[in-house]
Design an enzyme around this catalytic site. Structure first.
Site, short mmCIF file in Angstrom:
data_model
loop_
_atom_site.label_atom_id
_atom_site.label_comp_id
_atom_site.label_asym_id
_atom_site.label_seq_id
_atom_site.Cartn_x
_atom_site.Cartn_y
_atom_site.Cartn_z
N HIS A 192 0.83 -1.21 0.00
CA HIS A 192 0.00 0.00 0.00
C HIS A 192 0.86 1.25 0.00
O HIS A 192 2.09 1.17 -0.13
CB HIS A 192 -1.02 -0.02 1.15
N LYS B 99 -6.78 -2.04 7.24
CA LYS B 99 -7.51 -2.98 6.38
C LYS B 99 -9.00 -2.78 6.58
O LYS B 99 -9.77 -2.81 5.63
CB LYS B 99 -7.14 -4.41 6.79
N1 MSP Z 1 8.60 -6.79 8.61
C1 MSP Z 1 8.79 -5.61 9.40
C2 MSP Z 1 10.08 -4.93 9.06
C3 MSP Z 1 11.31 -5.76 9.20
S1 MSP Z 1 12.74 -4.90 8.70
C4 MSP Z 1 14.01 -5.88 9.16
C5 MSP Z 1 7.63 -4.66 9.15
N2 MSP Z 1 6.95 -4.82 8.02
S2 MSP Z 1 5.71 -3.92 7.53
O1 MSP Z 1 5.17 -4.59 6.37
O2 MSP Z 1 4.81 -3.67 8.59
O3 MSP Z 1 6.36 -2.59 7.03
C6 MSP Z 1 6.56 -1.49 7.89
C7 MSP Z 1 7.17 -0.40 7.07
O4 MSP Z 1 6.31 -0.09 5.94
C8 MSP Z 1 7.32 0.94 7.76
O5 MSP Z 1 8.47 1.03 8.55
C9 MSP Z 1 7.39 1.86 6.55
O6 MSP Z 1 8.60 1.71 5.88
C10 MSP Z 1 6.28 1.29 5.70
N3 MSP Z 1 4.96 1.78 6.11
C11 MSP Z 1 3.86 1.01 6.37
N4 MSP Z 1 2.81 1.85 6.66
C12 MSP Z 1 3.21 3.13 6.60
C13 MSP Z 1 2.56 4.38 6.68
N5 MSP Z 1 1.28 4.49 6.95
N6 MSP Z 1 3.29 5.50 6.43
C14 MSP Z 1 4.60 5.45 6.07
N7 MSP Z 1 5.24 4.28 5.97
C15 MSP Z 1 4.64 3.11 6.38
O7 MSP Z 1 7.43 -3.78 9.97
#
Ligand code: MSP
Length: 519
Positions: free
Chosen positions: A19, A301
Site C-alpha cells: 500500500h 484494512k
Molecule cells: N517486517 C517488518 C520490518 C522488518 S525490517 C528488518 C515490518 N513490516 S511492515 O510490512 O509492517 O512494514 C513497515 C514499514 O512499511 C514501515 O516502517 C514503513 O517503511 C512502511 N509503512 C507502512 N505503513 C506506513 C505508513 N502508513 N506510512 C509510512 N510508511 C509506512 O514492519
C-alpha cells in the site's frame, strides 16, 4: 571520486498487499538509488519480504493455506508490484531464501557460543501484532498501544539475547554520533528507550515450536524457532552476501537503513546490539520517516483505505503519485494523502507548469526551427540569468537530496521551471518570430528553452524517471542518462547540440477533473 551507497527498505510482512506506506519508503529509496547511480556512486538498493512469525502463521490459518503458500503469494505480489512500478532494486530478498536461513542459524550459534544468549522462564503479556512480550509502557487501557488489541498472558521458557548489558555502550555511541539516528526526534526517542526507567529488558529471541512452528529452527535447540525480528534484521547482511560474498565487503561499510517510525525500536536498539555481539560494525545511519494517513485517518484494512500504488498508476500514471509522495511529505514528519490533493498537485505542477513548458518549447521548435535544436546567438542578460539559475538549481537539488529533503529538491526544480516560463513570456518568441529581423533572437530563445528542458529532465530523472526519459527522448537525446553525471551535467550549460532533431508529443500529464464531491 565515486562513493559507495548501500541502502535498504524494511522487508515487508507478507500478510497484506503493498500500500501507500510501503510504496513511500520504496519510492524514496528508488529515488536515492537512481540519484546516486547518476552521481557515479557504487550503489546497491535492497528490498524484500519478511516471511516468518506469528503474523504470517495467523493469516495463513485464516486463509486455510500453509504459511509457505501464503508467503509465496504475498511475496510475489510485492515483487511484481515493485517491478510494475519500475523500482530499480538490485536485490529482492526473502527471509525464506535457504541461504538467508542458513546464515541466521550460523549467527545464532555464534552468538550462543559467545555466551550472549541464555535460557529462562518468563511470564508476561504478549501482543501477536508486535510479536513480542509487552512492557507496561506498551499498554494503555489494557490494550497494546500500537495494535489496539488486548495482549495475552503467557508463561514460557525461552532464549534471551543479552541486550541490557550493552545499553550504556549504545547510549554512548548515539551521544557521540549525533546523526547515527536521524532526524533528531527519533534519536531522542531511542535514547529514552535506553534509560533504565523505560523498563526495556533483554530480548526474547525464541518461540517454542508447540506454539509457533513457522520460523527458523534454533541450531542449539530443535524445540524452538527464532523470533521473527532477529531473523528479519539479518536480511540487511545476507542481502549483500554476508559472511563471505564479495558484495558484503564492498557495501557493508556504507549501509543506510530507511524505516518509518513504527519500527524504530528494533532498528535503533536491537540491531546495533546484535551487530556488536556478532563483532560487526554498526550501520552508518538509521533514517526514520513519518507516517502517512489517508483522508486524515490511520491506514487500516478494516477502513479499506490502503491506497493501492497500482490503482494510482493506472489512474494518474506512477510519476504523478511519486511526485505527490515526495513533494508532500517532509522526511521525518507525518503527512496525509487524499486523491483530491493528488489531482490538484498533478494539475498545478505537472500538467500546467511542467507539461506546458515541454509542449510550448517543442511546439515552437517545430514551428520556428524546423523541429531541430537551433544554434544560439550571443546570450543576453536574460539568457545568462537562466544559465546561472540552472547551475543554482543543480546545486540545490544535490544538497537537498543528500539531506533527504526531497520536497526541497523538487521545489528547486520547479522554481527553475518557473524562471524558464517567465523567460519565455518575456522573450515571447511567438510574437518575435513574426519579424524575420528577430531570427537570431528567436533561435537563442529556443536554444535556451530546449537546453533548460535538458537540465530539468536530468534533475527530475531520479524523482520522475518515466517523465524525464520522455522529455529527453523528445529532445532527441534518449540516451543522455546513460552517460550523464549529476550534478555537474545538469549545472553545465550548452550541452545540447544544435541540429538535434526534436519531436512533439501528447500532453505529458493530461489535466484531471477534480471530483465534484471533493471539499
Ligand atoms: N517486517 C517488518 C520490518 C522488518 S525490517 C528488518 C515490518 N513490516 S511492515 O510490512 O509492517 O512494514 C513497515 C514499514 O512499511 C514501515 O516502517 C514503513 O517503511 C512502511 N509503512 C507502512 N505503513 C506506513 C505508513 N502508513 N506510512 C509510512 N510508511 C509506512 O514492519
Amino acid at each position: 571520486m565515486s562513493d559507495t551507497f548501500y541502502a535498504t527498505t524494511p522487508i515487508y510482512y507478507v500478510n497484506a498487499e503493498p500500500h501507500i506506506g510501503h510504496t513511500y519508503t520504496t519510492v524514496i529509496l528508488d529515488t536515492l538509488a537512481r540519484y546516486h547511480r547518476l552521481a557515479g556512486d557504487d550503489t546497491f538498493f535492497l528490498t524484500g519480504t519478511d516471511e516468518h512469525g506469528d503474523k504470517i502463521a495467523e493469516i495463513a490459518a485464516q486463509r486455510g493455506a500453509s504459511p509457505q503458500e501464503t508467503a509465496d503469494e504475498y511475496s510475489a505480489a510485492f515483487r511484481s508490484t515493485w517491478e510494475a512500478l519500475g523500482f530499480s532494486f538490485d536485490r529482492f530478498i526473502r527471509t525464506t531464501d535457504p541461504g538467508h536461513q542458513r546464515v541466521v542459524q550460523e549467527i545464532l550459534q555464534k552468538v550462543y557460543d559467545a555466551g550472549e544468549i541464555y535460557f529462562q522462564e518468563y511470564e508476561g503479556l504478549y501482543c501477536v501484532g508486535c510479536e513480542r512480550f509487552l512492557t507496561d509502557r506498551d499498554i494503555e487501557g489494557g490494550l497494546c498501544r500500537d495494535h489496539e488489541r488486548a495482549p495475552e498472558k503467557r508463561r514460557e521458557s525461552n532464549y534471551f539475547l543479552r541486550i541490557t548489558s550493552h545499553f550504556s555502550w549504545l547510549a554512548g555511541y548515539i551521544e557521540e554520533h549525533p546523526d547515527f539516528i536521524r532526524p533528531e526526534r527519533y534519536r531522542n526517542e531511542a535514547l529514552a528507550m535506553l534509560r533504565e526507567e523505560s523498563g526495556l529488558g533483554d530480548l526474547c529471541i525464541s518461540r517454542p515450536k508447540e506454539r509457533l512452528e513457522w520460523g527458523i529452527e534454533l541450531p542449539f535447540d530443535p524445540d524452538y524457532v527464532c523470533y521473527v525480528w532477529f531473523d528479519a534484521l539479518i536480511n540487511y547482511l545476507t542481502g549483500v552476501g554476508y559472511p563471505d560474498g564479495p558484495d558484503f565487503e564492498r557495501y557493508w561499510g556504507a549501509v543506510e537503513h530507511f524505516v518509518a517510525k513504527d519500527i524504530l525500536k528494533p532498528h535503533a536498539i536491537f540491531w546495533p546490539i546484535m551487530l556488536k555481539t556478532m563483532g560487526l560494525p554498526v550501520y552508518q545511519h538509521l533514517n526514520v520517516h513519518g507516517y502517512w494517513s489517508v483522508d486524515g485517518r490511520k491506514i487500516s484494512k478494516s477502513l479499506g483505505n490502503m491506497v493501492s500504488p497500482i490503482a494510482m498508476k493506472e489512474r494518474y500514471g506512477f510519476d504523478a503519485f511519486r511526485y505527490f509522495l515526495l513533494r508532500e511529505m517532509v522526511f521525518g514528519l507525518d503527512a496525509t494523502f487524499s486523491e483530491t490533493a493528488l489531482i490538484r498537485r498533478t494539475n498545478a505542477d505537472l500538467a500546467n507548469n511542467l507539461g506546458n513548458l515541454v509542449s510550448r518549447t517543442l511546439n515552437m521548435t517545430a514551428l520556428f526551427a524546423g523541429g531541430e535544436v537551433p544554434k544560439a546567438g550571443e546570450p543576453g542578460d536574460l539568457e545568462r540569468e537562466i544559465q546561472a539559475a540552472a547551475s543554482g538549481a543543480a546545486a540545490r537539488v544535490d544538497a537537498s537530496i543528500r539531506s533527504y529533503e526531497f520536497h526541497r529538491a523538487l521545489e528547486a526544480i520547479f522554481e527553475f521551471l518557473d524562471c524558464v516560463n517567465r523567460y519565455l513570456e518575456t522573450r515571447a518568441p511567438w510574437k518575435a518570430a513574426k519579424d524575420p529581423a528577430n531570427a537570431d533572437q528567436v533561435a537563442t530563445t529556443l536554444y535556451t528553452s530546449c537546453e533548460a528542458l535538458r537540465v530539468i529532465a536530468l534533475l527530475l530523472a531520479a524523482f520522475l524517471p518515466e517523465t524525464a526519459a520522455e522529455i529527453l527522448a523528445r529532445l532527441g537525446i534518449p540516451d543522455a542518462l546513460q552517460t550523464a553525471r549529476l550534478p555537474d551535467d545538469a549545472g553545465r550549460w550548452g550541452v545540447l547540440e544544435p541540429g538535434t532533431a526534436t519531436s512533439k508529443g501528447a500532453a505529458l500529464f493530461p489535466r484531471v477533473e477534480v471530483p465534484e464531491k471533493a471539499d
